[in-house]
Scaffold this motif. Structure first.
Motif, PDB file in Angstrom:
ATOM      1  N   LEU A  67      13.256  -5.107   1.100  1.00  0.00           N
ATOM      2  CA  LEU A  67      12.073  -5.949   1.181  1.00  0.00           C
ATOM      3  C   LEU A  67      10.900  -5.207   0.539  1.00  0.00           C
ATOM      4  O   LEU A  67      10.553  -4.102   0.972  1.00  0.00           O
ATOM      5  CB  LEU A  67      11.733  -6.272   2.641  1.00  0.00           C
ATOM      6  N   LEU A  68      10.300  -5.807  -0.466  1.00  0.00           N
ATOM      7  CA  LEU A  68       9.184  -5.188  -1.184  1.00  0.00           C
ATOM      8  C   LEU A  68       7.928  -6.015  -0.972  1.00  0.00           C
ATOM      9  O   LEU A  68       7.868  -7.184  -1.356  1.00  0.00           O
ATOM     10  CB  LEU A  68       9.493  -5.101  -2.683  1.00  0.00           C
ATOM     11  N   ASP A  69       6.910  -5.393  -0.372  1.00  0.00           N
ATOM     12  CA  ASP A  69       5.662  -6.093  -0.075  1.00  0.00           C
ATOM     13  C   ASP A  69       4.598  -5.675  -1.096  1.00  0.00           C
ATOM     14  O   ASP A  69       4.088  -4.560  -1.046  1.00  0.00           O
ATOM     15  CB  ASP A  69       5.194  -5.742   1.347  1.00  0.00           C
TER      16      ASP A  69
ATOM     17  N   GLU B 140       3.522   6.430  -9.483  1.00  0.00           N
ATOM     18  CA  GLU B 140       4.482   7.416  -8.998  1.00  0.00           C
ATOM     19  C   GLU B 140       4.641   7.323  -7.486  1.00  0.00           C
ATOM     20  O   GLU B 140       5.763   7.466  -6.959  1.00  0.00           O
ATOM     21  CB  GLU B 140       4.031   8.810  -9.412  1.00  0.00           C
ATOM     22  N   GLN B 141       3.551   7.061  -6.779  1.00  0.00           N
ATOM     23  CA  GLN B 141       3.648   6.883  -5.327  1.00  0.00           C
ATOM     24  C   GLN B 141       4.497   5.664  -4.981  1.00  0.00           C
ATOM     25  O   GLN B 141       5.271   5.690  -4.016  1.00  0.00           O
ATOM     26  CB  GLN B 141       2.254   6.762  -4.719  1.00  0.00           C
ATOM     27  N   GLN B 142       4.366   4.597  -5.775  1.00  0.00           N
ATOM     28  CA  GLN B 142       5.195   3.416  -5.520  1.00  0.00           C
ATOM     29  C   GLN B 142       6.662   3.733  -5.755  1.00  0.00           C
ATOM     30  O   GLN B 142       7.534   3.253  -5.019  1.00  0.00           O
ATOM     31  CB  GLN B 142       4.752   2.260  -6.424  1.00  0.00           C
TER      32      GLN B 142
ATOM     33  N   GLY C 291       0.792  -1.219   0.000  1.00  0.00           N
ATOM     34  CA  GLY C 291       0.000   0.000   0.000  1.00  0.00           C
ATOM     35  C   GLY C 291       0.828   1.275   0.000  1.00  0.00           C
ATOM     36  O   GLY C 291       0.306   2.369   0.162  1.00  0.00           O
ATOM     37  N   ARG C 292       2.157   1.108  -0.123  1.00  0.00           N
ATOM     38  CA  ARG C 292       3.110   2.215  -0.287  1.00  0.00           C
ATOM     39  C   ARG C 292       3.393   2.993   0.992  1.00  0.00           C
ATOM     40  O   ARG C 292       4.522   3.295   1.303  1.00  0.00           O
ATOM     41  CB  ARG C 292       2.662   3.151  -1.416  1.00  0.00           C
TER      42      ARG C 292
END
Length: 280
Positions: free
Chosen positions: A181-183, A163-165, A108-109
């Motif tokens: 770590l990328l969720d 863009e937020q990501q 969810g960033r």
């Protein structure tokens, strides 16, 4: 990407090539609910590791255990061990884990919507004491995300999802992590943006950062991964090189919607059937 990982039936290594290892990790919430049931995995330095699983499989719990965030959710590690850069992770607070070189981009960033892009990025450098290092990290982030150059003074909450990501990933990179770590980085993004995010993950890895990629998007994750793990009900039920998992018929059926059962989503397949297929 570097050489593929060893399988989970081998004990996690202790040599300098291993940046992160977990062995037999059990997590309990509120003293009654099992979140992880003996999970073991290993991340080699310079590699990309994918962790796949449906909602409730234990992916986020695993990340919380690794990053020291279980306490916030009334959870605790009750069995097993975890090491980062050869040092135990148990009983370490999140800030010290970040300082040691681990950074996470949450599902969810979780950017600061009222702050500008510039302000969001700079919050990621709070553990970095050197101003020169902060400038170097900032320049690196903008080179990875050139679209953000013209957005630096924009309020982050008004940016597109993609863009937020990028802001969220850039913020994590501001701490110069050894391991990222990328969720669920592809969650809610259009296919073209997912391709862009995948390219960024590949480039970050090529620059020397090891990556753990937690995803339900198996195609994206396994196309990038040196090694992958499949979580089911808090257990690792399958693991292997990313390319082998991508070609696996069970993975294709349950994650990609093809196979003997026809086109189905993973969520539509009954849990008992998955267990039967994994164990066969």
């Amino acid at each position: 990407m570097n050489t593929s990982m060893t399988a989970t039936n081998n004990a996690p290594g202790t040599d300098a090539d291993v940046v992160l290892s977990a062995q037999g990790v059990e997590v309990v919430y509120r003293d009654v609910l099992l979140g992880l049931r003996g999970v073991s995995l290993e991340v080699k330095r310079g590699s990309i590791v994918a962790v796949l699983g449906s909602n409730g499989s234990g992916k986020t719990t695993l990340l919380r255990a690794l990053t020291g965030l279980l306490d916030v959710h009334r959870g605790k590690v009750t069995k097993g061990s975890m090491q980062f850069e050869g040092q135990p992770l148990e009983r370490r607070d999140p800030a010290s884990i970040v300082r040691a070189g681990m950074a996470q981009v949450m599902e969810g960033r979780r950017i600061f919507p009222a702050l500008t892009v510039d302000e969001n990025l700079r919050t990621g450098a709070y553990t970095v004491r050197s101003k020169a290092q902060i400038r170097e990290n900032y320049d690196r982030v903008l080179s990875l995300f050139p679209v953000l150059v013209d957005r630096r003074t924009s309020t982050a909450g008004y940016l597109s999802g993609g863009e937020q990501q990028m802001v969220a990933i850039g913020r994590a990179l501001m701490s110069s992590p050894t391991l990222l770590l990328l969720d669920e980085p592809s969650l809610g993004l259009a296919p073209l943006i997912v391709e862009q995010i995948a390219g960024i993950v590949r480039e970050v890895n090529a620059q020397g950062t090891s990556v753990v990629l937690v995803e339900q998007n198996a195609t994206m994750a396994l196309s990038l991964a040196d090694h992958g793990y499949v979580l089911e009900n808090g257990r690792v039920v399958k693991d292997g090189p990313g390319a082998e998992l991508l070609a696996d018929k069970d993975i294709q059926e349950f994650y990609l919607g093809v196979g003997d059962a026809g086109r189905k989503s993973f969520r539509d397949v009954k849990t008992y059937r998955r267990r039967k297929r994994w164990s066969s």
